[in-house]
Design a protein around this motif. Structure first.
Motif, PDB file in Angstrom:
ATOM      1  N   ASP A  48       0.733  10.861  -0.505  1.00  0.00           N
ATOM      2  CA  ASP A  48       2.115  10.473  -0.819  1.00  0.00           C
ATOM      3  C   ASP A  48       2.349   8.987  -0.541  1.00  0.00           C
ATOM      4  O   ASP A  48       3.029   8.305  -1.304  1.00  0.00           O
ATOM      5  N   ALA A  49       1.751   8.455   0.508  1.00  0.00           N
ATOM      6  CA  ALA A  49       1.880   7.027   0.796  1.00  0.00           C
ATOM      7  C   ALA A  49       1.140   6.203  -0.262  1.00  0.00           C
ATOM      8  O   ALA A  49       1.654   5.175  -0.721  1.00  0.00           O
ATOM      9  N   ARG A  50      -0.042   6.637  -0.676  1.00  0.00           N
ATOM     10  CA  ARG A  50      -0.795   5.919  -1.713  1.00  0.00           C
ATOM     11  C   ARG A  50      -0.025   5.884  -3.019  1.00  0.00           C
ATOM     12  O   ARG A  50       0.053   4.843  -3.682  1.00  0.00           O
ATOM     13  N   MET A  51       0.540   7.013  -3.407  1.00  0.00           N
ATOM     14  CA  MET A  51       1.269   7.059  -4.672  1.00  0.00           C
ATOM     15  C   MET A  51       2.565   6.251  -4.591  1.00  0.00           C
ATOM     16  O   MET A  51       2.978   5.639  -5.574  1.00  0.00           O
ATOM     17  N   THR A  52       3.210   6.217  -3.428  1.00  0.00           N
ATOM     18  CA  THR A  52       4.403   5.389  -3.254  1.00  0.00           C
ATOM     19  C   THR A  52       4.038   3.915  -3.394  1.00  0.00           C
ATOM     20  O   THR A  52       4.741   3.155  -4.068  1.00  0.00           O
ATOM     21  N   LEU A  53       2.942   3.491  -2.788  1.00  0.00           N
ATOM     22  CA  LEU A  53       2.493   2.104  -2.912  1.00  0.00           C
ATOM     23  C   LEU A  53       2.079   1.785  -4.346  1.00  0.00           C
ATOM     24  O   LEU A  53       2.363   0.694  -4.854  1.00  0.00           O
ATOM     25  N   TYR A  54       1.426   2.730  -5.013  1.00  0.00           N
ATOM     26  CA  TYR A  54       1.030   2.545  -6.409  1.00  0.00           C
ATOM     27  C   TYR A  54       2.271   2.386  -7.292  1.00  0.00           C
ATOM     28  O   TYR A  54       2.348   1.507  -8.148  1.00  0.00           O
ATOM     29  N   TYR A  55       3.258   3.233  -7.050  1.00  0.00           N
ATOM     30  CA  TYR A  55       4.521   3.147  -7.777  1.00  0.00           C
ATOM     31  C   TYR A  55       5.190   1.787  -7.520  1.00  0.00           C
ATOM     32  O   TYR A  55       5.666   1.131  -8.456  1.00  0.00           O
ATOM     33  N   ALA A  56       5.226   1.354  -6.271  1.00  0.00           N
ATOM     34  CA  ALA A  56       5.845   0.075  -5.917  1.00  0.00           C
ATOM     35  C   ALA A  56       5.138  -1.085  -6.620  1.00  0.00           C
ATOM     36  O   ALA A  56       5.791  -2.040  -7.053  1.00  0.00           O
ATOM     37  N   TRP A  57       3.822  -1.020  -6.740  1.00  0.00           N
ATOM     38  CA  TRP A  57       3.077  -2.065  -7.445  1.00  0.00           C
ATOM     39  C   TRP A  57       3.551  -2.151  -8.901  1.00  0.00           C
ATOM     40  O   TRP A  57       3.740  -3.231  -9.443  1.00  0.00           O
TER      41      TRP A  57
END
Length: 131
Positions: A48-57
């Motif tokens: 969930d943290a990886r996908m949140t960071l990916y989304y933020a990028w």
């Protein structure tokens, strides 16, 4: 458009060029240095943290492209000046944030170099808005 031409609004045009360069650097270097390792991580960072960071990028990618377009339009069309000014304020905030995090976390200046382009873009956008 009487009284409004690129001659007096060149700061917006230069802001568009710098923001476009920032967008390109973000896509190429950011993809290689941030996104690929993030997506290749297999457990160090929760999904969930990886996908949140990916989304933020991707959110940043969209804003950089949008701001590039708005600065370009503001160089030629007065109705885009206010939103160009707002994008300049955002660029200033992001540039200042990079400096603050670098100082507070005692990072090498090259680790968060975003301020190098964001702060000049902010200055140009604000200058273009008051010309």
């Amino acid at each position: 458009m009487a009284g409004f031409d690129i001659g007096e609004k060149w700061p917006f045009a230069l802001a568009a060029i710098l923001m476009g360069a920032t967008f390109f650097i973000h896509l190429v270097a950011g993809g290689r240095q941030a996104v690929r390792p993030l997506l290749a991580d297999s457990g160090t960072v929760p999904l969930d943290a990886r996908m949140t960071l990916y989304y933020a990028w991707h959110v940043v990618s969209i804003w950089l492209a949008f701001a590039t377009l708005i600065f370009f339009l503001a160089a030629f069309r007065p109705e885009f000046e206010a939103i160009a000014w707002a994008n300049g304020v955002m660029a200033a905030a992001f540039g200042i944030l990079a400096v603050v995090v670098t100082v507070l976390k005692r990072l090498p200046a090259a680790m968060l170099p975003q301020w190098v382009l964001f702060l000049p873009v902010a200055g140009l956008a604000i200058w273009g808005a008051i010309r």
